[in-house]
Design an enzyme around this catalytic site. Structure first.
Site, mmCIF file in Angstrom:
data_model
loop_
_atom_site.group_PDB
_atom_site.id
_atom_site.type_symbol
_atom_site.label_atom_id
_atom_site.label_comp_id
_atom_site.label_asym_id
_atom_site.label_seq_id
_atom_site.Cartn_x
_atom_site.Cartn_y
_atom_site.Cartn_z
ATOM 1 N N CYS A 118 -76.285 -27.542 50.142
ATOM 2 C CA CYS A 118 -77.280 -26.581 50.645
ATOM 3 C C CYS A 118 -76.818 -25.921 51.945
ATOM 4 O O CYS A 118 -77.460 -24.988 52.429
ATOM 5 C CB CYS A 118 -78.608 -27.277 50.860
ATOM 6 S SG CYS A 118 -79.286 -27.955 49.338
ATOM 7 N N HIS A 248 -82.984 -24.845 56.785
ATOM 8 C CA HIS A 248 -82.863 -25.038 55.330
ATOM 9 C C HIS A 248 -84.166 -25.622 54.780
ATOM 10 O O HIS A 248 -84.700 -26.599 55.312
ATOM 11 C CB HIS A 248 -81.686 -25.958 55.010
ATOM 12 C CG HIS A 248 -81.717 -26.435 53.594
ATOM 13 N ND1 HIS A 248 -81.853 -25.564 52.541
ATOM 14 C CD2 HIS A 248 -81.677 -27.685 53.047
ATOM 15 C CE1 HIS A 248 -81.881 -26.255 51.406
ATOM 16 N NE2 HIS A 248 -81.785 -27.543 51.691
ATOM 17 N N ASN A 278 -87.017 -25.740 46.866
ATOM 18 C CA ASN A 278 -85.704 -25.804 47.506
ATOM 19 C C ASN A 278 -84.722 -24.955 46.693
ATOM 20 O O ASN A 278 -84.382 -25.312 45.570
ATOM 21 C CB ASN A 278 -85.252 -27.273 47.555
ATOM 22 C CG ASN A 278 -83.903 -27.467 48.211
ATOM 23 O OD1 ASN A 278 -83.170 -26.505 48.443
ATOM 24 N ND2 ASN A 278 -83.565 -28.708 48.502
HETATM 25 O O1 UT7 Z 1 -81.592 -29.830 49.915
HETATM 26 C C1 UT7 Z 1 -80.897 -30.943 49.452
HETATM 27 C C2 UT7 Z 1 -81.311 -32.154 50.170
HETATM 28 N N1 UT7 Z 1 -82.391 -32.824 49.504
HETATM 29 C C3 UT7 Z 1 -83.427 -33.222 50.215
HETATM 30 O O2 UT7 Z 1 -83.553 -32.922 51.356
HETATM 31 C C4 UT7 Z 1 -84.441 -34.136 49.564
HETATM 32 C C5 UT7 Z 1 -84.840 -35.194 50.548
HETATM 33 N N2 UT7 Z 1 -85.768 -36.133 49.998
HETATM 34 C C6 UT7 Z 1 -87.091 -35.819 49.769
HETATM 35 O O3 UT7 Z 1 -87.507 -34.704 49.992
HETATM 36 C C7 UT7 Z 1 -87.987 -36.921 49.313
HETATM 37 O O4 UT7 Z 1 -87.295 -38.152 49.352
HETATM 38 C C8 UT7 Z 1 -88.562 -36.698 47.876
HETATM 39 C C9 UT7 Z 1 -89.561 -35.562 47.900
HETATM 40 C C10 UT7 Z 1 -87.448 -36.406 46.901
HETATM 41 C C11 UT7 Z 1 -89.308 -37.956 47.424
HETATM 42 O O5 UT7 Z 1 -90.341 -38.262 48.364
HETATM 43 P P1 UT7 Z 1 -90.481 -39.745 48.950
HETATM 44 O O6 UT7 Z 1 -91.663 -39.745 49.808
HETATM 45 O O7 UT7 Z 1 -89.164 -40.094 49.570
HETATM 46 O O8 UT7 Z 1 -90.775 -40.580 47.650
HETATM 47 P P2 UT7 Z 1 -89.965 -41.830 47.078
HETATM 48 O O9 UT7 Z 1 -88.685 -41.404 46.469
HETATM 49 O O10 UT7 Z 1 -89.921 -42.910 48.122
HETATM 50 O O11 UT7 Z 1 -90.950 -42.294 45.932
HETATM 51 C C12 UT7 Z 1 -92.268 -42.793 46.213
HETATM 52 C C13 UT7 Z 1 -92.985 -42.984 44.906
HETATM 53 C C14 UT7 Z 1 -92.144 -43.763 43.870
HETATM 54 O O12 UT7 Z 1 -93.032 -44.577 43.126
HETATM 55 P P3 UT7 Z 1 -93.146 -46.158 43.420
HETATM 56 O O13 UT7 Z 1 -91.755 -46.699 43.201
HETATM 57 O O14 UT7 Z 1 -93.585 -46.262 44.853
HETATM 58 O O15 UT7 Z 1 -94.144 -46.606 42.432
HETATM 59 C C15 UT7 Z 1 -91.600 -42.689 42.979
HETATM 60 O O16 UT7 Z 1 -91.303 -43.138 41.683
HETATM 61 O O17 UT7 Z 1 -93.256 -41.727 44.297
HETATM 62 C C16 UT7 Z 1 -92.767 -41.713 42.957
HETATM 63 N N3 UT7 Z 1 -92.375 -40.345 42.604
HETATM 64 C C17 UT7 Z 1 -93.253 -39.461 42.125
HETATM 65 N N4 UT7 Z 1 -94.568 -39.520 41.874
HETATM 66 C C18 UT7 Z 1 -95.168 -38.418 41.392
HETATM 67 C C19 UT7 Z 1 -91.161 -39.771 42.681
HETATM 68 N N5 UT7 Z 1 -91.218 -38.490 42.273
HETATM 69 C C20 UT7 Z 1 -92.509 -38.286 41.908
HETATM 70 C C21 UT7 Z 1 -93.175 -37.156 41.415
HETATM 71 N N6 UT7 Z 1 -94.513 -37.275 41.166
HETATM 72 N N7 UT7 Z 1 -92.567 -35.977 41.175
#
Ligand code: UT7
Length: 321
Positions: A118, A248, A278
């Site tokens: 990115c 970004h 994004n």
């Molecule tokens: O530009 C390139 C660089 N990329 C980024 O900057 C992305 C950086 N990361 C993020 O923005 C975040 O980590 C995400 C938005 C991708 C995820 O958010 P998070 O708060 O870090 O969630 P997590 O991965 O810790 O997941 C929390 C929970 C999990 O469930 P359990 O294990 O707690 O039961 C996931 O399975 O949320 C669940 N989950 C979802 N739930 C509903 C993951 N994706 C989803 C979804 N809808 N789409």
């Protein structure tokens, strides 16, 4: 030394091209186990745009290029170099930039694609300013363009809801006036290369985006504030002296967190994640255009560009409008 020492390089025109097809969070509720509230709260995204079936990355890049040239008042034959930041080229080769050069009939221009996650279009902008500052180029067309449609795993709720397609561009030229690009720093940490990657497996013969979202989130929140503070210090400016930030667009929580650690007001930036999601290397260019168009950036303002992405890569650029 991170400062540009030569000729002043200024932004002469900007543009964006956003494809027509829209997918809302509600649309994703129909294909993966997710919900509108989760997506908005965790990312700030409400919808994103996707290229039509017959649109490729080079098509979006070309459309943005035409608009940026128009905005700059220059013609294609006045461009010396076309730099395209992208992670989703039509094909590995020929490059998107070469295709755009051909479509524009930019007969005096070279063409290079820059693949830096990115951070791609910030890297391209940094290289454009270096080429102009040193005297080898007079006018450079910088484009960020992505078509993630074909590299998304539409069954992976952790990634598919995040990305969108789009393009943005700007023309950078030599300037006699004060200001222009002042300094830049590009960094990489390849030890983190597994955090965001394009990978094929038994189910996906064509590679798709795989991301350890949580690790990326922690990495950015830890590394970026320190990186930005160091960049500002070495550029001779305090973060609070920056008039506007072009950041970004990965996640509103990341932008909020970094700004909090820098003690910078949210009013000094623009977020458009709710509209586009994004758009990877395109996001910085789209955001730049929207900041210019809405006159959030005024003549004389100090503007800091910041990006991070797969690699991992980090970049910052200081510009005086
Ligand atoms: O530009 C390139 C660089 N990329 C980024 O900057 C992305 C950086 N990361 C993020 O923005 C975040 O980590 C995400 C938005 C991708 C995820 O958010 P998070 O708060 O870090 O969630 P997590 O991965 O810790 O997941 C929390 C929970 C999990 O469930 P359990 O294990 O707690 O039961 C996931 O399975 O949320 C669940 N989950 C979802 N739930 C509903 C993951 N994706 C989803 C979804 N809808 N789409």
């Amino acid at each position: 030394m991170i400062r540009y020492m030569g000729r002043s390089a200024k932004i002469l025109g900007t543009s964006k091209y956003i494809p027509e097809k829209i997918m809302t969070n509600k649309d994703f509720e129909k294909i993966v186990e997710t919900n509108d509230q989760w997506i908005i709260e965790r990312t700030g995204i409400c919808k994103r745009h996707f290229a039509l079936d017959d649109e490729k990355c080079s098509d979006l890049a070309y459309r943005a290029a035409v608009l940026a040239l128009e905005d700059s008042g220059l013609t294609a034959d006045q461009i010396d170099m076309i730099l395209v930041g992208t992670n989703s080229p039509d094909t590995v080769f020929p490059s998107v930039s070469c295709k755009v050069q051909g479509m524009l009939k930019a007969v005096n221009s070279g063409a290079i694609d820059i693949q830096a996650g990115c951070t791609g279009s910030l890297t391209a902008l940094s290289v454009a300013a270096s080429g102009i500052s040193s005297g080898i180029w007079n006018n450079v067309l910088v484009i960020g363009a992505e078509v993630f449609r074909d590299i998304i795993d539409w069954t992976d709720r952790g990634t598919c809801i995040l990305f969108g397609d789009g393009a943005g561009a700007c023309v950078v030229g030599v300037s006699d006036s004060d200001g222009g690009f002042a300094s830049t720093r590009l960094l990489a940490d390849g030890t983190g290369h597994e955090m965001i990657r394009l990978e094929s497996d038994e189910e996906h013969v064509t590679p798709v985006v795989r991301m350890k979202g949580n690790e990326v989130f922690k990495f950015v929140n830890t590394v970026m504030p320190k990186f930005i503070k160091g960049f500002c210090k070495d550029s001779g400016v305090a973060p609070e002296e920056i008039d506007f930030w072009i950041f970004h667009q990965a996640n509103t929580r990341i932008i909020d967190g970094v700004f909090k650690r820098l003690n910078v007001s949210q009013e000094k930036t623009l977020t458009n994640l709710s509209e586009y999601g994004n758009t990877s290397a395109a996001s910085l260019m789209i955001t730049l255009h929207e900041a210019m168009e809405s006159e959030k950036i005024k003549s004389g303002d100090k503007v800091c560009f910041v990006a991070f992405g797969a690699g991992m890569t980090l970049g910052a650029l200081l510009y005086q409008a």
